[in-house]
Design a protein around this motif. Sequence first.
Motif, PDB file in Angstrom:
ATOM      1  N   ARG A 182      -4.894   2.257  -0.861  1.00  0.00           N
ATOM      2  CA  ARG A 182      -6.002   2.618   0.023  1.00  0.00           C
ATOM      3  C   ARG A 182      -5.662   3.907   0.759  1.00  0.00           C
ATOM      4  O   ARG A 182      -4.553   4.071   1.258  1.00  0.00           O
ATOM      5  N   ASP A 183      -6.592   4.809   0.820  1.00  0.00           N
ATOM      6  CA  ASP A 183      -6.421   6.064   1.572  1.00  0.00           C
ATOM      7  C   ASP A 183      -5.156   6.827   1.166  1.00  0.00           C
ATOM      8  O   ASP A 183      -4.450   7.376   2.014  1.00  0.00           O
ATOM      9  N   ALA A 184      -4.873   6.870  -0.131  1.00  0.00           N
ATOM     10  CA  ALA A 184      -3.666   7.545  -0.620  1.00  0.00           C
ATOM     11  C   ALA A 184      -3.675   9.026  -0.283  1.00  0.00           C
ATOM     12  O   ALA A 184      -2.631   9.603   0.038  1.00  0.00           O
ATOM     13  N   GLU A 235      -5.559   6.358  -5.534  1.00  0.00           N
ATOM     14  CA  GLU A 235      -6.677   5.890  -4.704  1.00  0.00           C
ATOM     15  C   GLU A 235      -7.868   5.498  -5.572  1.00  0.00           C
ATOM     16  O   GLU A 235      -8.459   4.418  -5.388  1.00  0.00           O
ATOM     17  N   ASN A 281       0.804  -1.228   0.000  1.00  0.00           N
ATOM     18  CA  ASN A 281       0.000   0.000   0.000  1.00  0.00           C
ATOM     19  C   ASN A 281       0.839   1.281   0.000  1.00  0.00           C
ATOM     20  O   ASN A 281       0.349   2.349   0.327  1.00  0.00           O
TER      21      ASN A 281
END
Length: 186
Positions: A166-168, A160, A77
């Motif tokens: 996720r949640d960049a 994202e 991630n």
Amino acid sequence: TFEVESLDRGARRVAAKDFFKGYRSTDLKPDEVLRCVALPLTAKGEYVREFKQSHRREDDIAIVTAGMRAKFDVVDNVPTVAEISFGFGGMSFKTVSCPKTSAALTGKPWTDETLKLALATLPEDLPMSPDVPGGMCEFRRSLANSFMFKFYVDCCRRLEADGLVRDAVAAAGLDAGDLSAADRFH
């Protein structure tokens, strides 16, 4: 890549970085014509963005322009810059690339610290004397920095949105007020 052609010598390819030689000067020979411009398709995790700032939105010559491209590897991630390149117009007598900034960012995670590194390195690639033709030296520098920030935000949003990170946006230290920087005007 630019493909140029002559009736006598045939076709040849010229890399974009070598095509523009100076102000209103290209690598086109007197007997050649520009046949095509080849732009490769982007891959997953690769983003390209263009920017232009002029006094008026329509029918005006740009003060500063930029083309930016980044390709990311994502592991656990965390997006890491695999390749990145920048081209700026209006910062010199010809369009210039930013090899020092590209080298500094390659291999780095796409974080606020990397953005700060980019903003610190850009002036090395974009030197301007205070008496530059057209003036507005500091304004042009601030536009280049603004374009870099916009590209940073845009890549975070797209990483994202594409489901790669996720949640960049939050991980990049951006809040809701920052996101409009990547919006396009129509």
